[in-house]
Write a protein that holds these residues in place. Structure first.
Motif, PDB file in Angstrom:
ATOM      1  N   MET A   1       0.847  -1.196   0.000  1.00 53.17           N
ATOM      2  CA  MET A   1       0.000   0.000   0.000  1.00 53.17           C
ATOM      3  C   MET A   1       0.881   1.245   0.000  1.00 53.17           C
ATOM      4  SD  MET A   1      -3.005   1.123   2.707  1.00 53.17           S
ATOM      5  CE  MET A   1      -4.091  -0.183   2.179  1.00 53.17           C
ATOM      6  N   ARG A   2       0.528   2.227  -0.829  1.00 53.92           N
ATOM      7  CA  ARG A   2       1.253   3.501  -0.868  1.00 53.92           C
ATOM      8  C   ARG A   2       0.768   4.396   0.277  1.00 53.92           C
ATOM      9  NH1 ARG A   2       3.979   5.255  -5.289  1.00 53.92           N
ATOM     10  NH2 ARG A   2       3.239   7.418  -5.057  1.00 53.92           N
ATOM     11  N   ILE A   3       1.719   4.864   1.061  1.00 54.92           N
ATOM     12  CA  ILE A   3       1.414   5.630   2.267  1.00 54.92           C
ATOM     13  C   ILE A   3       2.047   7.014   2.183  1.00 54.92           C
ATOM     14  CG2 ILE A   3       1.842   5.798   4.764  1.00 54.92           C
ATOM     15  CD1 ILE A   3      -0.194   3.675   4.070  1.00 54.92           C
ATOM     16  N   VAL A   4       1.280   8.034   2.536  1.00 53.16           N
ATOM     17  CA  VAL A   4       1.821   9.338   2.895  1.00 53.16           C
ATOM     18  C   VAL A   4       1.546   9.499   4.383  1.00 53.16           C
ATOM     19  CG1 VAL A   4       1.589  11.832   2.676  1.00 53.16           C
ATOM     20  CG2 VAL A   4       1.591  10.406   0.622  1.00 53.16           C
ATOM     21  N   HIS A  24       4.519  -1.732   3.829  1.00 55.35           N
ATOM     22  CA  HIS A  24       3.945  -0.644   3.047  1.00 55.35           C
ATOM     23  C   HIS A  24       5.030   0.317   2.564  1.00 55.35           C
ATOM     24  CE1 HIS A  24       0.210  -2.292   4.467  1.00 55.35           C
ATOM     25  NE2 HIS A  24       0.648  -2.189   5.717  1.00 55.35           N
ATOM     26  N   ASP A  25       4.696   1.099   1.549  1.00 65.50           N
ATOM     27  CA  ASP A  25       5.646   2.015   0.908  1.00 65.50           C
ATOM     28  C   ASP A  25       5.327   3.447   1.323  1.00 65.50           C
ATOM     29  OD1 ASP A  25       7.532   3.186  -0.713  1.00 65.50           O
ATOM     30  OD2 ASP A  25       6.410   2.885  -2.582  1.00 65.50           O
ATOM     31  N   VAL A  26       6.168   4.006   2.198  1.00 62.53           N
ATOM     32  CA  VAL A  26       5.975   5.395   2.627  1.00 62.53           C
ATOM     33  C   VAL A  26       6.613   6.293   1.568  1.00 62.53           C
ATOM     34  CG1 VAL A  26       6.361   7.102   4.437  1.00 62.53           C
ATOM     35  CG2 VAL A  26       6.036   4.698   5.049  1.00 62.53           C
ATOM     36  N   PRO A  79      -1.579   8.502  -2.764  1.00 57.92           N
ATOM     37  CA  PRO A  79      -1.506   7.522  -1.670  1.00 57.92           C
ATOM     38  C   PRO A  79      -2.807   6.739  -1.554  1.00 57.92           C
ATOM     39  CG  PRO A  79      -1.946   9.698  -0.786  1.00 57.92           C
ATOM     40  CD  PRO A  79      -1.689   9.897  -2.259  1.00 57.92           C
ATOM     41  N   ASP A  80      -2.697   5.492  -1.134  1.00 57.86           N
ATOM     42  CA  ASP A  80      -3.889   4.710  -0.830  1.00 57.86           C
ATOM     43  C   ASP A  80      -4.483   5.125   0.511  1.00 57.86           C
ATOM     44  OD1 ASP A  80      -3.767   2.813  -3.111  1.00 57.86           O
ATOM     45  OD2 ASP A  80      -1.889   2.219  -2.164  1.00 57.86           O
ATOM     46  N   PRO A  99      -7.075  10.146  -0.733  1.00 57.50           N
ATOM     47  CA  PRO A  99      -6.726   8.723  -0.670  1.00 57.50           C
ATOM     48  C   PRO A  99      -7.987   7.859  -0.616  1.00 57.50           C
ATOM     49  CG  PRO A  99      -6.375   9.748   1.462  1.00 57.50           C
ATOM     50  CD  PRO A  99      -6.757  10.850   0.527  1.00 57.50           C
ATOM     51  N   PRO A 100      -8.049   6.779  -1.369  1.00 49.95           N
ATOM     52  CA  PRO A 100      -9.267   5.948  -1.382  1.00 49.95           C
ATOM     53  C   PRO A 100      -9.622   5.364  -0.018  1.00 49.95           C
ATOM     54  CG  PRO A 100      -7.470   4.912  -2.604  1.00 49.95           C
ATOM     55  CD  PRO A 100      -7.049   6.312  -2.330  1.00 49.95           C
ATOM     56  N   PHE A 101      -8.612   5.102   0.832  1.00 48.77           N
ATOM     57  CA  PHE A 101      -8.881   4.577   2.170  1.00 48.77           C
ATOM     58  C   PHE A 101      -8.835   5.675   3.227  1.00 48.77           C
ATOM     59  CE2 PHE A 101      -7.333   0.810  -0.132  1.00 48.77           C
ATOM     60  CZ  PHE A 101      -8.418  -0.032   0.070  1.00 48.77           C
ATOM     61  N   GLY A 102      -8.789   6.919   2.807  1.00 44.06           N
ATOM     62  CA  GLY A 102      -8.886   8.047   3.712  1.00 44.06           C
ATOM     63  C   GLY A 102      -7.640   8.313   4.547  1.00 44.06           C
ATOM     64  N   TRP A 103      -7.810   9.210   5.503  1.00 39.83           N
ATOM     65  CA  TRP A 103      -6.792   9.525   6.499  1.00 39.83           C
ATOM     66  C   TRP A 103      -7.182   8.798   7.776  1.00 39.83           C
ATOM     67  CZ3 TRP A 103      -3.432  14.271   6.208  1.00 39.83           C
ATOM     68  CH2 TRP A 103      -3.425  14.833   4.932  1.00 39.83           C
TER      69      TRP A 103
END
Length: 316
Positions: A1-4, A24-26, A79-80, A99-103
Motif C-alpha cells: 500500500m502507498r502511504i503518505v 507498506h511504501d511510505v 496515496p492509498d 486517498p481511497p482509504f482516507g486519512w
C-alpha cells in the motif's frame, strides 16, 4: 500500500519508523513548517521532517494542508491511505477525499473520551485509572470518526504526561501498522463512536497550569504530573514564578495550604489535606534542581507560595 504519513513532533516518530519498517511504501511525509526551537530559537525542521530526510523520504511542509500546491502534489503521489499522528493542523474535506482509504488518525485516548489536543494530560489530571490509544477514520468533526482499532494502558501512580505518552506512542505505532495491514487485506470495518460519554481535552494553557494549594494533595499531585513536561506546573513565591516538578504525597498534614517547610533533606508544602514533598524546582532564571538544594539556597523561613484562585476549566 502507498502511504503518505502526516505528523510533526517526537510523539509521531515511533509510528513513522514502524510504517517505514512495514510492508507498506511510505512515499512522502507531511509535517508542519520549520519553526523556532531550543534556547537559541533557531528555525529547525520538525522531528518527523528530520527522520524522513534521514530515510530519504520526500518531505512536504505546507503552511496549510489546504494549500493548492500541496493538494496538487498529494494527488500526484496518489496515496492509498494517509496515517496521521499529532500533525497539528485541521484537514479539510478536499484533502480527506484524495486517498481511497482516507486519512486514519492515531489518537492517544480511548475515544470518545478526551477528544482534542491534550488527551494524555487531561486523563492524568482527571485521575483516570486507564487510558489508551485509538485509530479512527478522520472526519472534519474533531476526533469523531469511526474507530478502526483500540488499545488500553494503565495509568501508573507516578506517570507524568511524558512517561505515559512515550508508552502510548510506542504501543500505538504497532496498532497503527496493524490497522493499515488489515485495511490493505480488506478484513477490517470501522465502528461508529458512541454518542454518550464524550469528553474533550483542550490544550492546556500556562494559566491553567498554576497550582492551587487549597486543593487536596492527590489532586495537586496529578495536576503537576499532567503538566509535566509542558506547559509545566507553577506557583509563585513573593511574586516570582517557580516551576514545580512531580512531588510525592506525605502521610501526614503539618502545614497550612501553600506554607513551606524546608528541611535539610526535603521541602514540604501544605495542601488542604496532607503535605506534598517537592521533587524538582525551577526558579526564574535558574536550572531545574532538587527541591532540597533549592531550599538550602533560598530564604524560606516562614515562607508560603502565593495563593491561587481555582482556574476555570481545571479538572479536579
Amino acid at each position: 500500500m502507498r502511504i503518505v504519513f502526516a505528523g510533526t513532533p517526537e510523539t509521531a516518530l515511533p509510528s513513522l519508523e514502524a510504517l517505514v519498517a512495514s510492508r507498506h511504501d511510505v512515499v512522502a511525509v507531511v509535517t508542519r513548517p520549520d519553526a523556532p526551537a531550543g534556547r537559541g530559537r533557531a528555525v529547525t525542521p520538525s522531528p518527523v521532517a528530520l527522520a524522513a530526510e534521514a530515510h530519504g523520504i520526500e518531505v512536504l511542509k505546507p503552511a496549510k494542508p489546504s494549500d493548492a500546491d500541496f493538494m496538487a502534489r498529494l494527488r500526484e503521489l496518489a496515496p492509498d491511505c494517509v496515517p496521521i499522528v499529532a500533525y497539528g493542523a485541521l484537514i479539510r474535506r478536499e484533502a480527506l477525499d484524495i486517498p481511497p482509504f482516507g486519512w486514519i488518525n492515531l489518537h492517544f485516548s480511548v475515544l470518545p473520551s478526551w477528544r482534542g489536543a491534550a488527551p494524555v494530560q487531561r486523563a492524568i489530571m482527571a485521575g483516570d485509572e486507564v487510558t489508551g490509544a485509538t485509530v479512527f477514520s478522520l472526519v472534519e468533526e474533531l476526533d469523531a470518526g469511526p474507530v478502526l482499532g483500540t488499545i488500553t494502558e494503565l495509568i501508573r501512580d507516578d506517570d507524568t504526561t511524558a512517561d505515559l505518552l512515550a508508552r502510548l506512542a510506542d504501543w500505538g505505532s504497532k496498532l497503527l501498522v496493524d490497522v493499515v495491514d488489515h485495511i490493505e487485506d480488506g478484513d477490517i470495518a470501522a465502528v461508529p463512536q458512541p454518542d454518550d460519554n464524550i469528553s474533550f481535552a483542550p490544550k492546556l494553557s500556562t494559566d491553567e497550569a498554576r497550582i492551587d494549594w487549597n486543593r487536596p494533595a492527590f489532586a495537586i499531585d496529578r495536576h503537576i504530573r499532567g503538566c509535566t513536561p509542558a506547559p509545566g506546573a507553577w506557583t509563585t513565591l513573593g511574586g516570582e514564578r517557580v516551576k514545580i516538578g512531580p512531588a510525592s504525597i506525605a502521610a501526614e498534614s503539618t502545614l497550612e495550604p501553600g506554607h513551606i517547610d524546608a528541611g535539610k533533606r526535603e521541602v514540604r508544602v501544605g495542601t488542604s489535606t496532607t503535605d506534598l514533598v517537592l521533587g524538582d524546582v525551577q526558579a526564574v532564571g535558574k536550572k531545574r534542581m532538587a527541591a532540597a538544594d533549592w531550599g538550602r539556597g533560598t530564604s524560606l523561613d516562614g515562607a508560603s507560595f502565593d495563593a491561587a484562585a481555582p482556574t476555570e476549566g481545571t479538572v479536579a
